[in-house]
Write an enzyme that holds these catalytic residues in place. Structure first.
Site, PDB file in Angstrom:
ATOM      1  N   ASP A 113      48.295 -29.386 -98.021  1.00 35.09           N
ATOM      2  CA  ASP A 113      48.741 -30.619 -97.362  1.00 35.09           C
ATOM      3  C   ASP A 113      50.114 -30.357 -96.766  1.00 35.09           C
ATOM      4  OD1 ASP A 113      49.060 -33.473 -96.699  1.00 35.09           O
ATOM      5  OD2 ASP A 113      47.435 -33.774 -98.134  1.00 35.09           O
TER       6      ASP A 113
ATOM      7  N   HIS B 205      47.468 -33.074 -91.566  1.00 40.89           N
ATOM      8  CA  HIS B 205      48.117 -32.711 -92.836  1.00 40.89           C
ATOM      9  C   HIS B 205      48.358 -31.191 -92.913  1.00 40.89           C
ATOM     10  CE1 HIS B 205      48.193 -36.648 -94.672  1.00 40.89           C
ATOM     11  NE2 HIS B 205      46.929 -36.849 -94.380  1.00 40.89           N
TER      12      HIS B 205
ATOM     13  N   GLU C  72      43.373 -38.759 -91.298  1.00 41.50           N
ATOM     14  CA  GLU C  72      44.743 -39.018 -90.867  1.00 41.50           C
ATOM     15  C   GLU C  72      45.280 -37.916 -89.954  1.00 41.50           C
ATOM     16  OE1 GLU C  72      46.313 -41.705 -94.571  1.00 41.50           O
ATOM     17  OE2 GLU C  72      46.502 -39.552 -94.821  1.00 41.50           O
TER      18      GLU C  72
HETATM   19  C1  ACM Z   1      43.214 -40.167 -97.909  1.00 40.52           C
HETATM   20  O1  ACM Z   1      43.547 -40.923 -98.830  1.00 40.52           O
HETATM   21  N1  ACM Z   1      44.043 -39.923 -96.910  1.00 40.52           N
HETATM   22  C2  ACM Z   1      41.910 -39.540 -97.878  1.00 40.52           C
END
Ligand code: ACM
Length: 633
Positions: free
Chosen positions: A193, A264, A343
């Site tokens: 991440d 990410h 995201e």
């Molecule tokens: C998430 O909680 N962004 C999968």
């Protein structure tokens, strides 16, 4: 001292005896059926352990090790029991007729027989271990019964984010142990991440040399009141990864690795800036954000959140990701490889000439089309290696990759759409209580958390199967999972606090049939019993607050209050003078009568103390006798 010990022992025997009264015999998750009868199997030193199939020998050893810790003696192994011998028999005879992962237990005065193969037999043993009461007079009395059991869902998952904070292998193994105790079978390991890359990739050493380190971490809740100015670093070597996978496999748990893309990606980009749309551009850091060290060049993120600097969809990036995934596939036997997909802001792709040309050349609609292209190209590579991708529900945007499984996290909608399109779905909605980074009560005592409320009852009451689906579509909902994101989870003790007892509820919605749902039986009988056992082990957990609170004005000026201790052996202390309760406060025994003049209120503050001295959060209850202002500060 001896007297005290006897009293404590008697309390425990009483607790365990009451577990035998429980309709589910103290088992979490509740089995499909439990039929009790009027008898007892006496487990003592004369009982033999029969396991005549070589493939069951590991199970026999596992069970005998448990018997030793429970009783102080081991059972004598045997290929068969003599006519006059009592026996515990592990067998696969008849298991071919059981559902996958299913088992049967039959307990008579003479024998305990556990039927199952592989995972089924393992789960049968887990159930036996849970239903077994404490030893008294060198023997254990087990109520005779028949148990038939198999899972509702084939995927029963727990996720752990090790990027925001990472945890030693010992904690990962404890997490896996706990999962296996509750018949969970997929550990979703969120390895990469923005805040750190945590898996060794031999072909790209900078991923760990650079990407596994950040110069600091914010203090307090986002955006933070400052930075701790401490380097934070760590990653799992490939040997450690193999060790974890083998440990999990021995407990019938598959490990699903997650390599986040295309968003990410800050840690990977800090290691290899050419993976960015704008390699020369500094990592964006708000001027007001707390930050440690340089703000120049590409940085591993110190803030939590979602960041614009995502993977550029170039051939170089795909080659990089394919090479990374090849190493991951080489390590993890899991059919599922999680590729993230959530995201991913489209700002840099919008700004970037290369991305815009790509959208045009490939005849894509827009940046969402580019995200879909990205995921589909990765899927092709993963499928060619004989594996399947899982992605968060954003992978629906711009068109789903043909063979993808969807993890529905932003509510149930993504899962519903995917199932309607004939894709497998795993339900993990944040609103269903399945985000274990949320707080477990509204008390100000809860440690720093991301917000949102999810207690064990919320999770217990969540139904994973969306009503919107037809019977034919329901078969695509293959399971349920809870996620533990760790922006605010810094230590192993806090990991334990955040998942226990919520994992008990999760296991029951993942494994048990919905008609077996019974929150009262679950919380008052079984959850209470399991926590009382854990309390003796040094494992941390969220201590439940008092149960069954009821209050009633019984005459003009008296309010009657009844409470119930949430765990056997736990005590409730209270105050009525606004001070914080502790063990120095008044011990609640048997109902309270509180004088509250008409038009006034009192605030009852309680705290639960467990036998090992753990404390619950403080709860506040207004005892109101017609007061105008009833707000608790
Ligand atoms: C998430 O909680 N962004 C999968």
């Amino acid at each position: 001292m001896k007297k005290l010990f006897t009293i404590v022992l008697l309390i425990f025997i009483a607790i365990e005896a009451s577990a035998q009264q429980d309709q589910n015999m103290g088992i979490i998750p509740a089995p499909v059926s439990v039929k009790k009868s009027n008898g007892n199997f006496k487990l003592d030193k004369t009982v033999v352990l029969v396991s005549n199939e070589p493939k069951n020998s590991r199970m026999a050893d596992l069970f005998n090790a448990f018997v030793v810790t429970k009783t102080g003696f081991a059972l004598r192994p045997a290929k068969a029991a003599k006519a006059n011998e009592k026996a515990i028999i592990l067998t696969s005879v008849g298991a071919d007729k059981l559902p996958v992962e299913g088992y049967k237990i039959k307990i008579t005065n003479k024998n305990i027989t556990i039927v199952g193969t592989e995972a089924g037999l393992f789960y049968g043993l887990k159930s036996i271990m849970q239903l077994m009461p404490e030893k008294a007079n060198d023997q254990i009395l087990i109520t005779t019964c028949e148990i038939n059991d198999y899972p509702r869902f084939k995927y029963r998952g727990m996720h752990l984010d090790v990027s925001r904070h990472m945890f030693p292998v010992s904690l990962i193994k404890k997490y896996i142990d706990l999962m296996s105790d509750y018949k969970m079978n997929n550990f979703h390991w969120h390895l990469t991440d923005d805040q750190g890359w945590r898996i060794e990739i031999k072909k790209y050493p900078k991923l760990t040399e650079v990407g596994s380190k950040r110069n600091g971490t914010i203090i307090g809740h986002y955006p933070g009141v400052g930075t701790d100015n401490k380097e934070y670093k760590g990653y799992y070597t490939q040997n450690e990864v193999k060790d974890v996978i083998a440990y999990a496999a021995a407990r019938y748990i598959n490990v699903v690795p997650e390599i986040e893309l295309p968003g990410h990606a800050s840690a990977a980009i800090a290691a290899y800036p050419e993976l960015s749309c704008f390699p020369e551009r500094d990592t964006f850091v708000d001027v007001n954000a707390p930050w440690s060290g340089s703000r120049k060049g590409k940085q591993v993120q110190q803030q939590s959140g979602v960041f614009d600097d995502v993977f550029v969809p170039s051939d170089n990036t795909f080659k990089f990701l394919e090479n990374v995934l090849d190493e991951v596939i080489g390590l993890f036997p899991s059919t599922y490889i999680h590729i993230g997909g959530d995201e991913c802001p489209k700002e840099y792709w919008k700004e970037n000439a290369f991305c815009q040309k790509m959208i045009k050349d490939l005849n894509l609609k827009d940046e969402h089309g580019l995200q879909s292209y990205f995921i589909q190209r990765i899927e092709k590579h993963v499928n060619a290696k004989g594996r399947q991708i899982i992605g968060w529900d954003e992978i629906l945007e711009g068109g789903l990759a043909p063979n993808a499984t969807v993890m529905s996290w932003r509510g149930a909608e993504g899962g519903i759409i995917a199932a309607q399109q004939g894709h497998d779905v795993i339900m993990t909605p944040n609103a269903g209580g399945l985000y274990f980074d949320h707080k477990q009560s509204t008390s100000a005592d809860e440690p720093t958390n991301i917000g949102g409320l999810s207690n064990y009852s919320t999770i217990y009451n969540y139904e994973p199967m969306p009503k919107e689906l037809t019977v034919a579509q329901q078969k695509y909902v293959i399971g349920v999972q809870a996620n533990l994101w760790t922006e605010y989870v810094e230590t192993p003790a806090k990991v334990e606090y955040m998942i226990i007892p919520r994992i008990f509820s999760l296991s029951e919605i993942a494994w048990s049939q919905p008609e077996r749902k019974d929150l009262k039986n679950f919380s008052e009988e079984r959850l209470a019993l399991h926590l009382a056992r854990l309390d003796k082990t040094g494992t941390n957990y969220w201590v439940p607050t008092p149960l069954g609170l009821n209050e009633k004005v019984i005459n003009g000026e008296t309010i009657n209050v009844n409470l119930k201790a949430p765990m056997p052996g736990s005590s409730i202390y209270y105050t009525l003078d606004l001070t914080r309760p502790s063990t120095a406060a008044t011990l609640y025994t048997n109902g309270l009568k509180v004088i509250v003049p008409k038009g006034e209120k009192r605030i009852l503050k309680t705290i639960v103390i467990t036998p090992s001295g753990k404390q619950s959060v403080v709860t506040e209850t207004i005892l109101n006798n017609g007061a105008a202002d009833v707000k608790v500060k």
